[in-house]
Design an enzyme around this catalytic site. Structure first.
Site, PDB file in Angstrom:
ATOM      1  CG  ASP A  64      11.322  46.281 -11.396  1.00  0.00           C
ATOM      2  OD1 ASP A  64      10.846  47.409 -11.588  1.00  0.00           O
ATOM      3  OD2 ASP A  64      11.579  45.827 -10.253  1.00  0.00           O
ATOM      4  CE1 TYR A 125       4.772  40.849 -10.043  1.00  0.00           C
ATOM      5  CE2 TYR A 125       3.316  41.630  -8.302  1.00  0.00           C
ATOM      6  CZ  TYR A 125       4.042  41.864  -9.458  1.00  0.00           C
ATOM      7  OH  TYR A 125       4.024  43.110 -10.028  1.00  0.00           O
TER       8      TYR A 125
END
Length: 281
Positions: A64, A125
């Site tokens: 994003d 992540y």
């Protein structure tokens, strides 16, 4: 769904990293917004002198706006003659054409069955948070979120561990039409570095939209004492969005690594991923 490379084309793997601060995310967008995909595709067209040819990148994880990547992977199908002409100098030419906040580190001919998105085994992540009273080191300000409450890392780690396994993460996901919210988390943990920065690390087969940032939001509520260590799991089991779970800002999140099977297992992995979940993110 077939993923055969068209006759006369070569599938090329790109390993890249970027600072997401000034990007409107990975995916190309209308309206002139700056995206990682748009920059890399334009650079490819320019350095290969391909004019109006459209080279569409497929990526392992569509990050994003504001999210960073250290170990992103993508692929592109190039005409065979273009690949043969430019393969030796493509990496250096891309370095000269790309903006400084995105770098391509590897350009290689992909093995048969490779698909950056569907052949991936897992994505890892890390979300970085600082809780020092004085704030975050200015040199880290675009990569570390400041939380103005002291955080208990041990309690956060215990809460993170409670979410490991295969579950329906609807309570932590932004629902997309026709997309499953079942994911498998392999590892989830929280640690504090020697410099005081807290790293929240999670590895899973794939992630739903906003899943990582929502889970981090829940862990921060636990870490600063607003909720107990059992709360994130209760939210998961309830199966619905909880208004107390906040999607934290993107700046602390970095895609660190994407893993793939050995070459002989690529096609099988891709078929399995497409069959189980047609919309991996």
């Amino acid at each position: 769904m077939s993923d055969d490379v068209a006759v006369g084309f070569v599938r090329v793997r790109l390993d890249l990293s970027y600072d997401g601060t000034l990007f409107s995310g990975w995916a190309r967008q209308a309206g002139g917004r700056r995206t990682v995909q748009g920059e890399v595709e334009e650079a490819l067209r320019t350095v290969t002198r391909s004019g109006e040819a459209a080279y569409d990148l497929t990526v392992a994880g569509r990050t994003d706006a504001g999210v960073h990547a250290r170990g992103q992977v993508a692929h592109v199908d190039l005409p065979g003659e273009v690949w043969q002409e430019h393969r030796e100098k493509l990496l250096k030419r891309l370095a000269g054409r790309l903006p400084k906040d995105v770098r391509v580190w590897g350009v290689t001919e992909a093995a048969e069955g490779f698909n950056a998105r569907f052949a991936a085994l897992w994505r890892r992540y890390v979300y970085r948070v600082g809780d020092r009273p004085g704030g975050v080191d200015p040199l880290l300000r675009n990569h570390v979120l400041w939380h103005d409450w002291e955080l208990d890392v041990d309690v956060m780690d215990a809460a993170a561990k409670s979410l490991v396994g295969e579950h329906d993460f609807a309570a932590y996901a932004k629902k997309r039409e026709g997309a499953s919210t079942v994911r498998e988390i392999f590892d989830f943990g929280v640690r504090r570095r020697d410099d005081g920065v807290i790293e929240i690390e999670v590895r899973a087969d794939a992630f739903c939209h906003n899943q990582v940032r929502s889970m981090v939001g829940a862990l921060l509520f636990v870490g600063d004492g607003h909720r107990g260590a059992e709360w994130p799991r209760k939210v998961l089991d309830a199966g619905v969005r909880d208004s107390a779970v906040h999607v934290v800002r993107p700046l602390g999140l970095t895609l660190e690594e994407v893993a793939y099977p050995a070459d002989e297992g690529l096609a099988e992995r891709q078929l399995l991923a497409r069959r189980v979940r047609g919309t991996l993110h």
